[in-house]
Enzyme design. Structure first.
Site, PDB file in Angstrom:
ATOM      1  N   SER A 193       0.832  -1.207   0.000  1.00 10.22           N
ATOM      2  CA  SER A 193       0.000   0.000   0.000  1.00 10.22           C
ATOM      3  C   SER A 193       0.863   1.252   0.000  1.00 10.22           C
ATOM      4  O   SER A 193       1.996   1.257   0.511  1.00 10.22           O
ATOM      5  CB  SER A 193      -0.888  -0.007   1.249  1.00 10.22           C
ATOM      6  N   TYR A 236      -1.475   0.242   9.836  1.00 10.72           N
ATOM      7  CA  TYR A 236      -1.619  -0.472   8.574  1.00 10.72           C
ATOM      8  C   TYR A 236      -0.386  -0.274   7.697  1.00 10.72           C
ATOM      9  O   TYR A 236       0.189  -1.236   7.157  1.00 10.72           O
ATOM     10  CB  TYR A 236      -2.872   0.017   7.854  1.00 10.72           C
ATOM     11  N   LYS A 273       2.331  -3.161   6.498  1.00  9.77           N
ATOM     12  CA  LYS A 273       2.623  -3.410   5.091  1.00  9.77           C
ATOM     13  C   LYS A 273       4.109  -3.193   4.786  1.00  9.77           C
ATOM     14  O   LYS A 273       4.708  -3.934   3.991  1.00  9.77           O
ATOM     15  CB  LYS A 273       1.767  -2.506   4.200  1.00  9.77           C
TER      16      LYS A 273
END
Length: 320
Positions: free
Chosen positions: A122, A146, A150
């Site tokens: 991402s 997040y 990632k």
């Protein structure tokens, strides 16, 4: 060629599966079997080769060992807990986005087959005080859990590839719009809903300013890029297996103008703007100026315009 899609029940996994079925081959080899795995068994698809749909929890190492035991030539690792969910539920994000990815990598390492592995990351790995444009070699500086999870996954895929355990390649996805279906817990979900719902004749709420910019790609081109990413030769990837998928930077206003150019003025009247501090706090740390030079050089593509994104939704996904 036997292929596994982990996250095969999601909208992207389903689109990827259908595209692979239509192609019938990958990396110059005929597809003999396709397995779709997700937390709930994906719906079966028709194919001219063997296809299996199975429930599997990526956080359960024994379950991953069993799933991967038959051996696969290519694995697409799409499963993830998305941004707002990972921020609100820290343990869920860690279990899936970090420990789950490690479970997959460890299972593949111990098999000793070194399959092609396509891992979706991402743009949330970037943030903070780095100069624009962001390039493939820009150091990640995530501002969310997040993004941190990632970024760790990217490093793991790179190292497992360096050691010869997998033939990995990581693709950092732009915001994929216009997504079909209903909103999910991604902070970027509204970037599809403000186009999708009005095109379906429904109201939509935009939680950010019309001048908010972001970096977009259509689902159709995303799937094509995932397949092209799988087909890149390892020697062409260089020492870093990570790259940013091509996309285009637009403001919310430009997205709505593109929708109007394709579908007329009525859908835009169904959008209202209401500030959402929780969403704003997450997306304000995101960046939008990217130079995807490596991916472009390796044959990946961006949409020609956001009008194409709108047309693809009308052609591929709008309910009839």
């Amino acid at each position: 060629m036997n292929i596994l899609i982990i996250g095969g029940g999601g909208f992207l996994g389903q689109k990827l599966a259908r595209r692979l079925i239509a192609r019938g081959e990958l990396r110059g080899r005929q597809i003999a079997g396709l397995t779709l795995a997700d937390i709930a068994a994906p719906a079966p698809l028709d194919a001219p080769f063997d296809i299996a749909c199975t429930a599997c929890d990526i956080t359960d190492r024994a379950a991953m060992d069993a799933l991967l035991a038959p051996g696969f030539d290519a694995v697409f690792l799409l499963a993830a807990v998305v941004s707002s969910h990972a921020e609100a539920e820290f343990e869920d994000g860690m279990n899936v986005n970090l420990h789950g990815v490690l479970n997959v990598l460890e299972s593949l390492r111990l098999q000793g087959r070194a399959p092609v592995l396509v891992f979706t990351s991402s743009l949330a790995v970037f943030g903070g005080e780095v100069p624009d444009p962001i390039r493939d070699w820009t150091i990640p500086n995530p501002q969310t859990s997040y993004g941190t999870q990632k970024a760790i996954g990217e490093l793991l895929v790179n190292d497992y590839s360096r050691r010869g355990f997998v033939d990995g390649r990581t693709l950092r996805l732009p915001t994929i719009s216009v997504r079909p279906g209903r909103p999910n817990r991604a902070a970027s979900s509204f970037m599809s809903s403000i186009i999708r719902e009005p095109l379906n004749g429904e109201e939509a709420v935009c939680p950010v300013d019309p001048e908010f910019p972001h970096y977009y790609l259509s689902p159709r081109l995303c799937v094509e890029n995932l397949i092209r990413g799988a087909e890149i030769e390892a020697a062409d990837l260089g020492q870093s297996r990570t790259m940013t998928m091509p996309g285009r930077t637009l403001t919310i206003r430009q997205m709505i103008e593109a929708m109007t150019a394709v579908a007329g003025p009525e859908p835009a009247k169904l959008i209202r703007f209401e500030d959402d501090p929780a969403i704003r706090d997450i997306v304000s740390g995101w960046r939008f100026d990217y130079d995807p030079a490596k991916a472009l050089a390796l044959g990946l593509e961006a949409d020609a315009s956001f009008e194409e994104n709108v047309r693809y939704y009308l052609e591929d996904d709008r309910p009839t």
